[in-house]
Scaffold this motif. Sequence first.
Motif, PDB file in Angstrom:
ATOM      1  N   MET A 119      -2.745  12.205   5.837  1.00 53.52           N
ATOM      2  CA  MET A 119      -2.207  11.920   4.506  1.00 53.52           C
ATOM      3  C   MET A 119      -2.218  13.146   3.605  1.00 53.52           C
TER       4      MET A 119
ATOM      5  N   VAL B 293      -5.981   6.350  -5.224  1.00 59.10           N
ATOM      6  CA  VAL B 293      -5.391   5.633  -4.088  1.00 59.10           C
ATOM      7  C   VAL B 293      -5.801   6.302  -2.781  1.00 59.10           C
ATOM      8  N   LEU B 294      -5.719   7.646  -2.736  1.00 58.15           N
ATOM      9  CA  LEU B 294      -6.113   8.364  -1.523  1.00 58.15           C
ATOM     10  C   LEU B 294      -7.588   8.118  -1.207  1.00 58.15           C
TER      11      LEU B 294
ATOM     12  N   GLU C 174       0.828  -1.197   0.000  1.00 62.17           N
ATOM     13  CA  GLU C 174       0.000   0.000   0.000  1.00 62.17           C
ATOM     14  C   GLU C 174       0.868   1.254   0.000  1.00 62.17           C
ATOM     15  N   ARG C 175       1.909   1.246   0.815  1.00 62.47           N
ATOM     16  CA  ARG C 175       2.810   2.397   0.875  1.00 62.47           C
ATOM     17  C   ARG C 175       3.497   2.622  -0.473  1.00 62.47           C
TER      18      ARG C 175
ATOM     19  N   ARG D   7      -8.329   5.026   0.591  1.00 67.85           N
ATOM     20  CA  ARG D   7      -7.929   5.003   1.999  1.00 67.85           C
ATOM     21  C   ARG D   7      -8.925   5.755   2.881  1.00 67.85           C
TER      22      ARG D   7
ATOM     23  N   PHE E 186      -3.157   8.600  -8.305  1.00 69.45           N
ATOM     24  CA  PHE E 186      -2.789   8.895  -6.918  1.00 69.45           C
ATOM     25  C   PHE E 186      -4.023   9.300  -6.120  1.00 69.45           C
TER      26      PHE E 186
ATOM     27  N   GLU F 212       1.202   4.264  -2.944  1.00 71.18           N
ATOM     28  CA  GLU F 212       1.029   5.686  -2.665  1.00 71.18           C
ATOM     29  C   GLU F 212       2.240   6.479  -3.145  1.00 71.18           C
TER      30      GLU F 212
ATOM     31  N   HIS G 226       7.548  11.036  -1.817  1.00 67.93           N
ATOM     32  CA  HIS G 226       6.950  10.545  -3.054  1.00 67.93           C
ATOM     33  C   HIS G 226       8.082  10.283  -4.041  1.00 67.93           C
TER      34      HIS G 226
END
Length: 848
Positions: free
Chosen positions: A307, A128-129, A113-114, A132, A125, A117, A457
């Motif tokens: 986040m 992905v956020l 998962e990390r 979560r 992206f 991200e 990132h």
Amino acid sequence: MMDCVCKADAKQIVNVELSADTESHITAPVLTSNIITGNINIIHNASGITEYHPDSGQIQPSGINTVIHQYKRQICTEYQHVMEYNSLPGEHVLLCQRYIEPLIIRRYRDRKEREKEICSRGESFQDVLSSRSSNESVLNSLFDPDGRGITPGAVILQGNSGNGKSFAVQKIMLDWASGNLYRKEFEIVFHLKCKEINCIPDTKSLVELLSWSCGLTSHQISLMLQKSPERVMFIIDGFDELRLTEEIYSMTPPTDPHQRCSPELILCALLKGHVQPQSFLLVTTRSTATDTLTKMLKTPYSFTEIMGFSERGVEEYFQKFFQDGELFRKAYKFVKANETLFTACSIPVICWIICTVIRERFHDGSDVISGLETTTSIYVDFVFTLLENHCQGLNESVPTLLKSLGRLAERGMMKQQVMFDAQTVYRLVRDAAHSPFLCKFLFKKRICQETVFSFMHLSFQEFFTALYYLILDKDRSTRKLTKICSHNENPSYYSPPRFADVVKYAFGLLNKDLRCTLRKHGVFVHRTTVSLLKTWLLNEIKYGLADRSPFFLNCLYELHEKSFVEEAMNVWDKIDVYGAFLRRTDCWALVYCAQCCHSIKEIILVDCRLTAEKLSMILPALHKFEKLWLTPEDPTDSDLVDLMCALTETQTLSSQCVDVEPRTYGDSDGGIWSVHSLQLSISDELSSIRLQFPWYRKSCAARSLCFTLPRSEPIDWTNLFQILQQIDLDALTSVIYSLSKLKKVELSVDCLNESLSVWTLSVSKNCSSLTELKIDAYYLLEEGIKILRRSHTKPNCILTYKGLRCKKKSHKCTLYQERELNCNQMVTVHVDCQGFSEETLRKPLFWD
């Protein structure tokens, strides 16, 4: 004023009666079995002696409530304002004008998962956020019981540098003081900033520390802590900035809020629950200090992580920042088009930097694109903002830190790694724990834990790699840059370099203004490096390979040096993007590069996913190209209207040829595409527009229409495309009569019949400016020719009809498939002021 009477009993125990003015401070060797009159603050009692607690009878609840009310008013006054990084003395903005609820999650993520991200960009992206997010506000439920009914006594709020931890704390304080948050849960909330606590040189008690922090008296705070300790919350902001030494772990922590010791030891005692154990804690920290924090935090505690902004949060931030609707739309459109910048906007500090720079450009009257809003420039601003404001405990110079981060970043790029083991990080980055650019994670690995690091990132890893290459000594910099730009490093000769984004950041760092910024911080880029990269790019551009064109455009955009961009565009004969994927970022780069020069010879944007949005973005640049070939994807008539207006109304070239071929067809919002293709040819005096109509338009009176008129003649393109929705003779008549200075008309049809012949004669008579009308037909039918034989035109106007005539007496050919039969003869018919004439032509050997 204090009166003291000492009495000794048979056991030699000293009994002291004290009477003093309120808030007096008493120093005595030993106080035990005491009778105390007055509100006296005992700063420190001897070790092993019973702790002092004022007589509860002395506490006046109404008085405490008044103090708490005043404290809340004070918080509301202080915390409603925000001092920004560039605020001048006395300048501030309201918190409500900047604060946006960040995305906060309550769980740890695994390694996959990390990595997702870290590596995803743009819309992926944001997806992905979104996956979560729980779509609920977390700040108002930090201390809610968990699934097992356990209420945490402490909460960790983890987040990267610039992700909004302190902003969130300020919002919590303001909302609590305003009665909008935790009104029932907490009667009093104290805010302790570790950055400020580091500056306290002497020892203090917890009561004194709180007094120093919030401005209340020690007596007032003491009363608050005693009244309802279970309704007190301490916010410890920036634990990662707290300067802890090894000795602190061996020191005896205080257990009384009035006991004096070092501020760091007091915070440790507060965290462990040695002092005020019934009170609640909220602790913010960067991930690099989370493992240290958890070892000294009382249990049970819960974990949350900021986040940053979601996509919706970024949009709301831009709206609040600019307030003006037009400025907001321009700025947000610009940022959203750049997938790297849009990804970075999840970091609130970067959001603020981008908005601040763009606003400055607007106020200066500059166009957004011509400013320094390159990804590289924003990242440089971000790096030095963090270094100046988030690096109190840094133990090395800025150039040393940047080089060490660059070495780590390069190692990851070469090994295709975004996560690094702790041993590697500590070897390459001496002060990794205090670096605001690294994140630290703990993952479960079998029966143990694994510690890994990463950059915020992947784009920051690429940036630091490029920076590392440029600030090395001349020889090493040349060697590494030559290798990374070499074709040997590419999977394909025709593709951009393997590490294309690293190369783009390298060009961005060549910008004169950015090099000046680096120089102010002791970081230098050698002139040889600047010359090396510029020469390489000019040589590469000469090849003009299609897959590399977007990459070259982005390198020039990141460099943002008008004179060099103009030099590069002059050697670039043809920008060929045939078959490459054109991103929105590439569109901005194209517009910028076009603005830097007078004209460009040719551009090919074919099969490159040129959507309506991207077409709209590049419109301001298209009038600079002498030749264009575009294949827009699913354009509407409105899109084509905008395109033609951009090409004709802002035209500065003496000549231009444009070929537009939409790649897909079909219904759009319930309508039908008006044209199949469009060609525009502009010369010094005349403009020629050819429209080819879709084959599926069965009722269409023509296959194509071409008209020529003076270049200065304005065209109502909106009205034109509305008329073309119905391609019958009436519609064609409306088009022709709407052009008052029309010179020439060409029409392709299936058959010239009687009605079409009558129509052409009528148009030639009523259109006074018309000098030539051509009809290209599959077949010229006898009924049509019969009309023409007895006709003539006005002077200076000629009608030409070209097509097949069938010689058969009956059952004459009319179908396209019959055109090759021997009975068909190719002819040209002319009608002018002298009358009718016919010319026989040779049939083509090969038909289209």
